[in-house]
Write an enzyme that holds these catalytic residues in place. Structure first.
Site, PDB file in Angstrom:
ATOM      1  N   LYS A 267      11.993  -0.944   2.597  1.00  0.00           N
ATOM      2  CA  LYS A 267      11.080  -2.084   2.642  1.00  0.00           C
ATOM      3  C   LYS A 267      11.149  -2.788   1.303  1.00  0.00           C
ATOM      4  CE  LYS A 267       6.499  -2.007   2.164  1.00  0.00           C
ATOM      5  NZ  LYS A 267       5.050  -1.920   2.428  1.00  0.00           N
TER       6      LYS A 267
ATOM      7  N   ASN B 236     -18.495  -4.602  -2.325  1.00  0.00           N
ATOM      8  CA  ASN B 236     -17.317  -5.305  -2.825  1.00  0.00           C
ATOM      9  C   ASN B 236     -17.674  -5.944  -4.159  1.00  0.00           C
ATOM     10  OD1 ASN B 236     -14.510  -6.195  -2.125  1.00  0.00           O
ATOM     11  ND2 ASN B 236     -15.416  -8.215  -2.460  1.00  0.00           N
TER      12      ASN B 236
ATOM     13  N   SER C 167      -7.899  -3.476  -5.368  1.00  0.00           N
ATOM     14  CA  SER C 167      -6.783  -3.536  -6.327  1.00  0.00           C
ATOM     15  C   SER C 167      -7.285  -3.240  -7.737  1.00  0.00           C
ATOM     16  CB  SER C 167      -6.118  -4.916  -6.286  1.00  0.00           C
ATOM     17  OG  SER C 167      -7.080  -5.942  -6.536  1.00  0.00           O
TER      18      SER C 167
ATOM     19  N   THR D 246      -4.823   2.495  -4.591  1.00  0.00           N
ATOM     20  CA  THR D 246      -4.064   2.793  -5.804  1.00  0.00           C
ATOM     21  C   THR D 246      -2.640   3.183  -5.455  1.00  0.00           C
ATOM     22  OG1 THR D 246      -6.061   3.474  -6.985  1.00  0.00           O
ATOM     23  CG2 THR D 246      -3.968   4.246  -7.858  1.00  0.00           C
TER      24      THR D 246
END
Length: 321
Positions: free
Chosen positions: A67, A159, A199, A221
């Site tokens: 990939k 978040n 992220s 991670t």
């Protein structure tokens, strides 16, 4: 050679397809029938992008390939997903190219499937509250895949950018589940399963946040320096991963390993649980943690399913090289 587009992948591949393919990869890796090659992942010095290659060979399923892709943080403003990738498959007997498959949707599906496999094998059977840390593009895939593994009654979420939590609320509503935005303290105190999918380069969840019996699926991670949970929390958990060498070098376990809090021997490949060689969770109070670093074999497995299905249904573009 077959070409399978992103749109075709979205129309063909289901969550069940992804779960079965990824579960099979875990099993093959643990039995020594499949292995990943070293990951190449670098900042290219342009557009703040990370770019690289993941590759491997699954002898059990006859899948060889790579990939190619990475992370472009400005893509969402362009109406594109930040993660961009393409999968290339080769005939393991001859080395001839077999297929080029759009990898964006497949990456999201296999990442969600990996955490779902960990939930099926490691979360308490009576888990009822799902906690989500992160509300980016991947979070909706994670929630949908997780919801199929336990009879969750509620989703709670956090978040760093609260305005994005509507994405979690909408997805929970689709699943028929109530949703509540909470603090990290409440999330850790109430959730039976926690998925981290950010992220972040600094710990979000600490040891004090998490109560006994929780299962953590740490999925964000995958690069040197990234971190979603404190090293002390990693050290307090029973650890599982997709690939041990990646866990201690680019995964969530890297910081605990660097600090000398854990050794590689403490980390169990999830495939050993799938194969029945390891019992998995040993008690209701045990904290289990799956370090999902992302392995190329999972992308290859799902791309192989997509290519075969597209060929059989006449949906692949065929090139003669």
């Amino acid at each position: 050679m077959l070409v399978v587009t992103e749109e075709t992948c979205r129309n063909l591949i289901t969550r069940e397809d992804a779960f079965t393919a990824v579960e099979g990869v875990f099993a093959a890796m643990a039995s020594g029938e499949a292995y990943n090659f070293p990951v190449i992942r670098e900042a290219i010095g342009h557009a703040d992008a990370l770019y690289g290659f993941k590759s491997g060979f699954d002898r059990a399923h006859g899948v060889l390939g790579l990939k190619s892709g990475g992370y472009w943080p400005g893509n969402e403003k362009r109406g594109l997903t930040n993660h961009q990738s393409t999968v290339f498959l080769f005939d393991p007997d001859t080395g001839r190219p077999q297929a080029m498959v759009g990898g964006n949707y497949l990456t999201a599906m296999r990442t969600a499937a990996a955490s779902a496999v960990s939930i099926r094998y490691l979360a308490r059977p009576d888990a009822r509250v799902l906690g989500m840390v992160g509300a980016g593009f991947q979070s909706t895939f994670q929630m949908r895949a997780a919801a199929a593994q336990r009879e969750f009654e509620k989703v709670i979420g956090w978040n760093p950018h609260p305005e994005m939590l509507s994405r979690l609320e909408e997805t929970a509503a689709e699943l028929g589940l109530p949703f509540e935005a909470v603090t990290l303290e409440r999330l850790g105190a109430e959730a039976d399963v926690v998925i981290t999918i950010t992220s972040s380069f600094a710990p979000i969840l600490t040891r004090d946040h998490v109560r006994p019996g929780v299962h953590l699926a740490c999925m964000g991670t995958d690069t040197k320096g990234k971190q979603e949970v404190a090293a002390e929390l990693v050290a307090a958990a029973t650890l599982f991963t997709d690939e041990v060498t990646q866990a201690v070098s680019i995964g969530e376990c890297q910081h605990a390993a660097e600090a000398g809090l854990i050794e590689e021997a403490r980390i169990t490949p999830l495939g050993a649980v799938v194969n029945g060689a390891h019992p998995g969770r040993s008690s209701p109070d045990e904290i289990t943690l799956f370090d999902g670093t992302g392995v190329g074999l999972q992308d290859l497995a799902l791309a192989s399913v997509a290519a075969s299905s597209a060929r059989d249904k006449g949906l692949a573009i065929e090139l003669h090289l």
